[in-house]
Write a protein that holds these residues in place. Structure first.
Motif, short mmCIF file in Angstrom:
data_model
loop_
_atom_site.label_atom_id
_atom_site.label_comp_id
_atom_site.label_asym_id
_atom_site.label_seq_id
_atom_site.Cartn_x
_atom_site.Cartn_y
_atom_site.Cartn_z
N ALA A 242 -10.27 4.43 -1.74
CA ALA A 242 -10.27 3.36 -2.73
C ALA A 242 -9.91 2.03 -2.08
O ALA A 242 -10.55 1.01 -2.32
N GLU A 243 -8.89 2.05 -1.25
CA GLU A 243 -8.41 0.80 -0.64
C GLU A 243 -9.46 0.17 0.27
O GLU A 243 -9.61 -1.04 0.31
N ASN A 244 -10.17 1.02 0.99
CA ASN A 244 -11.05 0.49 2.03
C ASN A 244 -12.54 0.60 1.73
O ASN A 244 -13.36 0.34 2.61
N LYS B 37 0.45 -8.41 6.32
CA LYS B 37 1.13 -9.14 5.23
C LYS B 37 2.46 -8.47 4.89
O LYS B 37 3.02 -8.70 3.82
N GLY B 38 2.89 -7.61 5.78
CA GLY B 38 4.18 -6.98 5.56
C GLY B 38 4.14 -5.74 4.68
O GLY B 38 5.18 -5.20 4.31
N LEU B 39 2.94 -5.29 4.34
CA LEU B 39 2.83 -4.08 3.51
C LEU B 39 2.63 -2.85 4.39
O LEU B 39 2.35 -2.96 5.58
N GLN B 40 2.73 -1.69 3.78
CA GLN B 40 2.47 -0.43 4.49
C GLN B 40 1.00 -0.06 4.31
O GLN B 40 0.38 -0.44 3.31
N PRO B 41 0.43 0.72 5.24
CA PRO B 41 -0.93 1.23 5.00
C PRO B 41 -0.96 2.01 3.69
O PRO B 41 0.04 2.63 3.30
N ALA B 42 -2.12 1.99 3.02
CA ALA B 42 -2.22 2.62 1.70
C ALA B 42 -1.82 4.09 1.74
O ALA B 42 -1.11 4.58 0.84
N CYS B 43 -2.21 4.82 2.79
CA CYS B 43 -1.92 6.26 2.86
C CYS B 43 -0.42 6.52 2.97
O CYS B 43 0.12 7.46 2.40
N VAL B 44 0.26 5.63 3.72
CA VAL B 44 1.70 5.78 3.90
C VAL B 44 2.39 5.50 2.56
O VAL B 44 3.31 6.21 2.14
#
Ligand code: SF4
Ligand code: SF4
Lengths: 389, 284
Positions: B89-91, B225-232
């Motif tokens: 979904a994210e990518n 941007k300081g976020l975690q990868p979606a899966c993590v």
């Protein structure tokens, strides 16, 4: 269809999910195949031009035209295969030199230039003569092709010959390089068990030469039929011997490679064995069976000094046989390598598409083009010596 | 969103649809061009590096200051596959069972078996169990079997220190960033798929609509941007760990400090930057 994936490859065992979308199609089988035919045809012309083996004179110039006709179409399967062919120049303008593939346009471009130059020198006297006798637009083309040099004195012709020889001498390592390079494209991929072999370039090169000689034999006989002239026996005998020698060497090397692989029994060998017994079973049968039959046939032709029609017939069978066997070998390498999963726990099966731009019809068209172009070129520039009247 | 962000964050929405005419035009010109290719000395002078994108202009982000790495604790993974769905979904990954930026493998040893039974969410039986190629789950096939040992192994791009994919890319469209991530410039990729062949881990997949290769970016658009990868982010059991190795307090630094880790296929010389805990010799 463009924009959609071909049918997902069925598999047994465990394969990485992405592997079911096989990256390189049958188009990439035809790419090294066509390149190989070029290398083989060129080597035959060099036997005359460089080594002065007079028996190859009847086909020497024809071989050059054959080589260039096929070389024109070497980029075709690659371009058809690209997801974004309109960007192909990215690899030319900004080549990433650690990539073997980045060199492709340079290697191919260099080789085509070399071939065209050599052809020009080998045909210059004919072009000059034609420019004088041909009227109309065609005559203008011939006159342009003389590049303003219409000196056909014995001295000038001797110079032509010298240039052609030097170019042919450069051409031998170039042809070797061109095809060894194709072998390197595959052999250097460490991720693929079935490709990653140091012997890949040499095997590709030698089998290329065999297939190219096969092609030349077939074409020479067919053209002789069309021209209603007898096939030159000495030339045929020479071609038989050359093909036999190269075939023997390639079989020994390929055989040794398999022997070593199975003797060492490194991790994953079970899967390699299952690949050979499974997805590429028929390919292997055609490659090895075909090669061995041709080897036997050639041996008979040579040992029993077969001549005349029987020799021609035997050689045409051998030529066609080797073209098929080497095509099978390309399939076994290119497709087989991808059918062996990188997990080494599974096997995929690739089924070629029929109608898509990567399908069998596209392959047939790509492979027909060089024959058509060759026919056109020979009409325009006859490679044959005038018949002694 | 800056231009570069857009380039990196390739979503389904900005897919470039090529038309047939362009394709044929390209083939024609390129075919002709190959013949004159060798003479193109001026072009040759432009080095490969120009192909690799310059540092992306991301506000408040300096790629010289980070060294990203990823950890997988296979002992924690429960095979729920939320990571796989979140990633798709994210990518904007192709929605079928043949294209993944990340996936999960299941290893099961039955009593008396020497070798593990291996499958992933793409397995036909698992697809049948989920009922579609858009949602994923592992079926219950071992319900009545005597299972001796079983575990899940999440897979993704290893963002190798010596990436074979970068080595073989003829255009430089695949490149390595200063912060240790391997990216693909989708506007430069010619779609030759040499990189797909070269990656020992099978993590590269082909986007047939765009005609380019795609793979995990560790959600570069998020991590910068300081976020975690979606899966993590979605993993309910913290089987996936991500962070900056330059920061000793980051989760990945702690993960590497506190565990004995291994990497996949070290013999390839790729030197992966995804570190595993709790995998065994059968893991491929
Ligand atoms: S895992 Fe494969 S795609 Fe990812 S960096 Fe390594 S070689 Fe490249
Ligand atoms: S397909 Fe891969 S190797 Fe080919 S240009 Fe694109 S990124 Fe580079």
């Amino acid at each position: 269809m463009i924009g959609t994936m071909a049918q997902a490859a069925p598999y047994v065992g465990y394969v990485y999910p992405n592997e079911t979308d096989i990256p390189w199609s049958v188009l990439i089988v035809i790419y090294p195949y066509i390149t190989g035919l070029v290398a083989g045809a060129f080597i035959v012309s060099s036997l005359f031009h460089v080594f002065g083996m007079a028996q190859y004179k009847p086909v020497a110039r024809f071989a050059l035209l054959t080589a260039v006709s096929f070389m024109f179409f070497v980029p075709m399967p690659l371009l058809l295969h690209l997801g974004n062919p309109q960007r192909a120049f990215n690899a030319v303008l900004t080549p990433h030199w650690t990539s073997a593939m980045a060199a492709f346009s340079y290697v191919a471009g260099f080789y085509i230039s070399l071939l065209l130059l050599e052809i020009w020198f080998a045909f210059r006297a004919d072009i000059v003569a034609l420019s004088k006798t041909t009227q109309g637009p065609l005559g203008t083309v011939y006159r342009l092709m003389t590049l303003g040099s219409d000196d056909v004195s014995p001295r000038a012709l001797a110079l032509d010959h010298k240039f052609a020889t030097v170019l042919a001498m450069i051409g031998i390592p170039a042809a070797g390089g061109l095809h060894g390079y194709v072998g390197f494209l595959f052999g250097s991929v460490k991720a693929r068990e079935w490709w990653s072999s140091d012997l890949m370039p040499i095997i590709f090169l030698l089998s290329a030469i065999v297939s190219g000689i096969g092609l030349l034999i077939v074409l020479y006989v067919v053209y002789s039929r069309i021209r209603k002239v007898p096939v030159d026996q000495a030339c045929m005998k020479g071609l038989a011997r050359t093909m036999w020698a190269f075939l023997l060497v390639v079989l020994v090397i390929e055989g040794l490679e398999l022997l070593e692989m199975f003797y060492k029994r490194l991790e994953g060998i079970d899967m390699v064995q299952r690949l050979i017994e499974g997805p590429i079973r028929y390919g292997m049968m055609i490659q090895w069976g075909g090669s061995l039959i041709v080897l036997a046939l050639l041996t008979v032709l040579i040992v029993f000094r077969v001549e005349g029609k029987a020799l021609v017939r035997g050689l045409v069978i051998s030529g066609v046989g080797m073209m098929i066997a080497v095509l099978a070998m390309r399939w076994n390498v290119v497709i087989g390598g991808q059918e062996l999963s990188k997990t080494m726990k599974g096997l995929l099966v690739y089924y070629p598409e029929i109608l898509s731009h990567e399908g069998l019809v596209a392959v047939a068209i790509v492979f027909t083009c060089p024959f058509v172009v060759l026919w056109l070129i020979t009409r325009f520039l006859s490679p044959w010596e005038p018949e002694p009247s | 969103m800056t231009q570069e962000d857009k380039k990196i964050e390739v979503k389904g929405s900005n897919l470039v649809r090529r038309n047939f005419f362009l394709r044929m035009l390209g083939i024609g010109t390129a075919c002709a061009g190959t013949w004159v290719g060798s003479g193109n000395l001026v072009a040759r002078a432009q080095s490969a590096e120009t192909a690799a994108a310059a540092a992306p202009k991301i506000p408040d982000y300096d790629w010289n200051k980070h060294k990203w790495a990823f950890g997988v604790d296979a002992t924690r993974c429960i095979g729920c596959l939320r990571c796989v769905e979140a990633c798709k979904a994210e990518n904007g990954v192709t929605q079928d069972a043949h294209h993944f930026r990340t996936w999960v493998e299941r290893y099961v040893y039955l009593e008396g078996d020497e070798r593990a039974h291996v499958d992933s969410q793409s397995d036909a039986q698992n697809i049948a169990a989920s009922g579609s190629e858009k949602e994923f789950r592992f079926d219950n096939r071992y319900k009545d079997a005597k299972v001796e040992k079983a575990f899940f192994v999440p897979k993704l791009c290893n963002h190798c220190t010596h990436p074979a994919c970068v080595q073989v890319c003829p255009t430089g469209a695949t490149y390595q960033t200063k912060d240790g991530v391997v990216l693909i410039d989708h506007s430069y990729c010619i779609g030759c798929q040499y990189c797909v062949q070269a990656c020992p881990y099978g993590v590269r997949e082909f986007n047939h609509v765009m005609g380019v290769t795609d793979k995990c970016t560790w959600c570069y658009h998020r991590i910068t941007k300081g976020l975690q990868p979606a899966c993590v982010e979605v993993c309910p059991v913290e089987a996936r760990v991500f962070g900056d190795r330059n920061d000793p307090q980051s989760p990945i630094s702690a993960f590497l400090r506190n565990n004995r880790v291994s990497v996949l296929k070290p013999e390839t010389g790729n030197a992966p930057n995804v570190f595993y805990v709790g995998i065994d010799k059968e893991v491929c």
